[in-house]
Write a protein that holds these residues in place. Structure first.
Motif, short mmCIF file in Angstrom:
data_model
loop_
_atom_site.label_atom_id
_atom_site.label_comp_id
_atom_site.label_asym_id
_atom_site.label_seq_id
_atom_site.Cartn_x
_atom_site.Cartn_y
_atom_site.Cartn_z
N LYS A 119 -12.07 6.02 2.41
CA LYS A 119 -10.97 5.06 2.38
C LYS A 119 -9.62 5.77 2.37
O LYS A 119 -8.71 5.40 3.11
CB LYS A 119 -11.07 4.16 1.14
N GLU A 122 -8.52 -1.19 14.09
CA GLU A 122 -9.86 -1.59 14.54
C GLU A 122 -9.77 -2.52 15.75
O GLU A 122 -10.54 -2.40 16.69
CB GLU A 122 -10.63 -2.25 13.40
N LYS A 123 -8.80 -3.44 15.74
CA LYS A 123 -8.69 -4.38 16.85
C LYS A 123 -8.23 -3.70 18.14
O LYS A 123 -8.35 -4.25 19.21
CB LYS A 123 -7.76 -5.53 16.49
N CYS A 176 0.86 -1.18 0.00
CA CYS A 176 0.00 0.00 0.00
C CYS A 176 0.90 1.23 0.00
O CYS A 176 2.06 1.15 0.39
CB CYS A 176 -0.88 0.02 1.24
N GLY A 179 -4.18 -2.07 11.30
CA GLY A 179 -4.87 -2.92 12.27
C GLY A 179 -5.44 -2.16 13.45
O GLY A 179 -5.49 -2.69 14.57
N ASP A 220 -8.08 1.26 -2.91
CA ASP A 220 -7.97 0.38 -1.74
C ASP A 220 -6.55 0.23 -1.21
O ASP A 220 -6.36 -0.28 -0.11
CB ASP A 220 -8.54 -1.00 -2.07
N ARG A 268 -7.43 -0.15 8.40
CA ARG A 268 -7.27 -1.54 7.95
C ARG A 268 -5.80 -1.94 7.90
O ARG A 268 -5.40 -2.95 8.48
CB ARG A 268 -7.91 -1.72 6.57
N VAL A 269 -4.98 -1.14 7.24
CA VAL A 269 -3.57 -1.48 7.04
C VAL A 269 -2.82 -1.57 8.37
O VAL A 269 -2.01 -2.47 8.58
CB VAL A 269 -2.89 -0.47 6.09
N ASP A 309 -10.26 4.98 6.34
CA ASP A 309 -10.51 3.54 6.43
C ASP A 309 -9.31 2.67 6.05
O ASP A 309 -9.06 1.65 6.69
CB ASP A 309 -11.72 3.14 5.58
N ASN A 310 -8.58 3.06 5.01
CA ASN A 310 -7.44 2.23 4.60
C ASN A 310 -6.36 2.21 5.67
O ASN A 310 -5.74 1.18 5.92
CB ASN A 310 -6.87 2.70 3.26
#
Length: 141
Positions: free
Chosen positions: A119, A132-133, A32, A130, A77, A127-128, A123-124
């Protein structure tokens, strides 16, 4: 300044960079790209030498060809806006930089709706990296 009087990387450097970005995007589908760093003095736009800092529209216009190429090659993305603060502070404020990203996002290839803009701006990266966790832990900070 370049030989043609314009600020930024020379045409030769731009062409080499475009080829390298295209090759990286096609050869490494797991990579990315952070859309950042062009406001740093080393990039040669000369904003740090101006009597007043650039506006968010000036930044967006100057960065557009570079970030458009990245988004065209990597796709929405696989791209995310980012800052290089505090290094970027030599040329612009954090607020002006992020406003330039907000102005630029809808102009990029493949950005057809608010979801694509989100994104690139948020958002990206979640995600990239991590994030969210770690949401619950971050909410306590």
């Amino acid at each position: 300044r370049r030989a043609d009087g314009l600020a930024g990387p020379s045409q030769e450097v731009q062409e080499q960079w475009r080829r390298a970005i295209s090759r990286l995007a096609s050869d490494c589908p797991n990579v990315c790209v952070k859309l950042s760093g062009l406001t740093m003095p080393v990039c040669g736009f000369g904003w740090e030498k101006q009597s007043s800092p650039p506006s968010s529209e000036e930044l967006a216009t100057a960065m557009e060809p570079y970030y458009s190429h990245c988004v065209r090659e990597f796709g929405v993305d696989r791209c995310m806006f980012a800052s290089n603060f505090p290094v970027d502070k030599a040329c612009t404020s954090y607020t002006v930089l992020w406003n330039s990203f907000k102005r630029l996002a809808p102009r990029l290839p493949g950005v057809t709706d608010e979801r694509a803009i989100r994104k690139l701006l948020h958002d990206n990266a979640v995600r990239v990296y991590g994030l969210e966790k770690h949401k619950q832990a971050l909410s306590r900070i």
